[in-house]
Design an enzyme around this catalytic site. Sequence first.
Site, mmCIF file in Angstrom:
data_model
loop_
_atom_site.group_PDB
_atom_site.id
_atom_site.type_symbol
_atom_site.label_atom_id
_atom_site.label_comp_id
_atom_site.label_asym_id
_atom_site.label_seq_id
_atom_site.Cartn_x
_atom_site.Cartn_y
_atom_site.Cartn_z
ATOM 1 N N LYS A 123 0.853 -1.194 0.000
ATOM 2 C CA LYS A 123 0.000 0.000 0.000
ATOM 3 C C LYS A 123 0.885 1.239 0.000
ATOM 4 C CE LYS A 123 -3.986 2.065 2.459
ATOM 5 N NZ LYS A 123 -4.883 1.983 3.640
ATOM 6 N N SER A 160 -10.004 2.259 2.644
ATOM 7 C CA SER A 160 -9.082 3.008 1.814
ATOM 8 C C SER A 160 -8.097 2.143 1.030
ATOM 9 C CB SER A 160 -8.283 3.962 2.702
ATOM 10 O OG SER A 160 -7.444 3.246 3.593
ATOM 11 N N SER A 197 -10.493 -0.018 6.804
ATOM 12 C CA SER A 197 -9.821 0.119 5.507
ATOM 13 C C SER A 197 -9.153 -1.146 4.976
ATOM 14 C CB SER A 197 -8.776 1.228 5.575
ATOM 15 O OG SER A 197 -9.405 2.473 5.543
#
Lengths: 483, 494
Positions: free
Chosen positions: B78, B158, B182
């Site tokens: 990420k 997210s 998330s």
Amino acid sequence: MSNLIQGKTGEWEIVIGLEVHAQVIAKSKLFSGSATTFGSDANTQVSLVDAAMPGMLPVINEYCIEQAVRTGLGLGAKINLTSVFERKNYFYADLPQGYQISQQEIPIVGEGEIEIELPDGTSRNIGIERLHMEQDAGKSIHDKHPTRSYIDLNRSGNCLMEIVSKPDMRSADEAMAYVAKLRAIVRALETCDGNMDEGSMRCDVNVSVRKIGDELGTRREVKNVNSIRSVGQAVDYEARDQIRMIEAGEKVTQQTMLFNADDSTTRPMRSKEDAHDYRYFPDPDLLPLVISQQYVDAINENLPELPDAKKHRFMQEYGMKLYDASIIAGDKPRAEYFERVAKGRDPKLSVTWVTTELMGALNKLALSIDKSPVSSEQLGELIDLISDNTISGRIAKDVFAEMLDTGKSASNIVEEKGLKQVTDTGALETLVDEVIAENPDVVANYQSGKDKLFGFFVGQVMKKTQGKANPAIVNELLKKKIG
Amino acid sequence: MNDLTKLTLKQALDGMNSKEFTSQDITKSHIDAMAEFKGLNAYITETPELAMEQAKASDERRAKGEVGLLEGAPIAMKDLFCTQGVRTTAASNILNNFVPEYTSTVAQNMFDQGMVMLGKTNLDEFAMGSANITSNFGNVINPWKRNSDDKDLVPGGSSGGSSAAVSARIALAATGTDTGGSIRQPAAFTGITGIKPTYGRCSRWGVVAFASSLDQPGSFARTVEDNAIMLQAMAGYDAKDSTSINKPVPNYMAAMTGDIRGLKVGVPKEYRMDGMSDEIAKIWQDGVDWLKDAGAEIVDISLPHTKYALASYYVIAPAECSSNLARYDGVRYGLRVEGDNLDDMYEKTRAAGFGDEVKRRILIGTYVLSAGFYDAYYNKARKVRKLIHQDFVNAYQKCDVILTPTAPSGAFAIGENNDDPITMYLNDVFTVPASMAGMPGISIPAGLSNDGLPLGLQLLGRPFDEETIFKTAGVMEKAANFIAEPSMVFEKAA
């Protein structure tokens, strides 16, 4: 001593509270491993944490905690076993995180008290409100380029202790004595070097005025006060300015002022519209700081003797007066110097020679005691020469003056100049006889009852020996001869 | 060789162990697949050359007998985890060109275990969002399509880039961060498994901060076991993170015994909310049945403060973010827009650097911390948070794990939900309470909606008891037998 100021409308009382920022002596910063050496090249002591790079996290420097606890104990204050770091949010170019990690609601140190000594020989207690730990900001340099500012982050993240007094002081003298005492304490504890000219101790002075018996007036906070002298000047200026305003029908508004050391005045730093809302909240990157009572006790056991304890001991052990004791005990090098001199020597002589002769001379030369041209060993030797009657106290003063000039030892000077005291009774008796023979009129007057003339004979004998005669022996001989 | 992208992480590690293929083989397969599925926009920065170098180095290590937990496995990171020498953006314009000089602890732990990094995955800007539609680098597209139309769907957020990448088989596994859901919600939206461990289990050092007291790194993979391998590599105490907990990391793979007889599974009544869709209710009931069939005991529990969780989360998270994001000021790194003076430069830089959702949360956070409102909002939210934590403590007196749906719905279409931020925030309603309490949770795919989209079930556990979560999730995974694939992946293979 009255601290009141006479205004047009009557007498005014000044109320002063101080916030002192003291940089903690520690090899690394409060939340990072960067070095903290003063005067290094710009931006050479900056870690990723200090520069607030993305994803960086603070980790508390345990030594700073120890130093804060030590200082709290030195202030006779309550240590909070749980304290909380909070963020004080504001934007500035030299504040990389956009917030300062500080302590707000629960500081590591709570209420305490210190004793201050005043020039009139009295002392009084001043309350400590709290001590908290916080990060220092970096430094902005605005005068090196016409349109740009330079930022030096070396200082960013250094550990400061903010020591807040209660509004207990009532005069410039008291405020100055408070800062001096605080500095003596942190220096004795070795938790802050107290060097105000290097900025490792900085004061914010809160001043308000009121008529006796009235509620507290509105205070103004003076920042950038960087010497003890300036503290006194800032108080005086603020008090007079506020009294002038009030008496002219103006209103004092709560404001931050900046001290100008060039003309000892203050001016507003920022207007109220800019007043910050710092939005304090507990720093989620740090857990509450929890220490144990055992930890505090261990630090307490190893606390050095503090200036006040030392002061009281000097008064008791050596018979010093309060003011002398506070001057000597209040400065670590002075106290150490004194104790080296006094060790195994006559207390009274040691006190007089250090507090009066040496301190007087150093003041004239504007030297601190660690720069003294006469070392403690040398002064001790001089006192030894007085004690064993090698020289008289009077001659000793001349020898001391010579020592200051040349750095030579007392015995060398006595030897070179032949200042050794004459203790040979036979030789002195001859001189006494000479003086009596030379002054028959005075002898007659003396014997008719003018006792005060005895000193005249002593003086005459001293004159004949260039002051080297042992006064005790001369006295004894004269008494025997002329009664 | 493109079959290699269909393997689970475990199968891939086994295949390399038995010399069926090399890290370079499987890395190359993934790089090819990444090119093919570039349209998903799952990656912000792809690092194929670096990945091939790392794969080569891994093969060399393996030849010498040095085999880490993730040895040679191509994995996605990420883009919130700082990686030395590789641009790290947090999907924000303000860090558009930021190249860190350091590697986050979690990424470093994974490199130390032999990971091959394929690139940095897309996310909502600064991890603020539930649909991956706030990224400065464009929306991420869910590899799944619904039956009813052909619209592009969101991958959740997210960590939407990571979930899409693992779902589309363009990474064997991926890292994520979970602040209010998330990891779990995007895992549910893309039909994969994702775990948010206990707060403090994985280091936050070097992870761009959103809300420090909630942020927690975790992982995505296609199986529970793969997540156990991932977490094994990622987790551990880090002295550089003061909120990291100094506890040994247990053997997660060994915990997956398959035996949950006697385990007490709590079902919280407060999660059965008004308006819950039938399909969500059904999948939840399926989960209950599977666990019961495997010998677990179902216990009714109450988490009475659940209804306040979302509101207090949307006070605390913005409050922390308003302060955490103050460092992006144009002074030292990242975007700078020149101004007439310092304040002007701040304003222009931050106006240009942050997107609308980030600005919205900074404004909310600044407001709730400001004098006069602090007690009514921030302080109140903190009190509620304590109560929520206590709810879980009480519940775990009665049960060992808690079973809930992961999200109130399956994936929705891009643009369908974002006209109203509040509706968007509701996506996190089942995930936020555990985040507020710091408890660990996993989402596993449990079935398909009527419209053909994956739906997830969430298992929550006691603090630092990820072992029981993995064990229970493993049993549930077997029972659910979720074998559906996103149609584009299926079609590609066909």
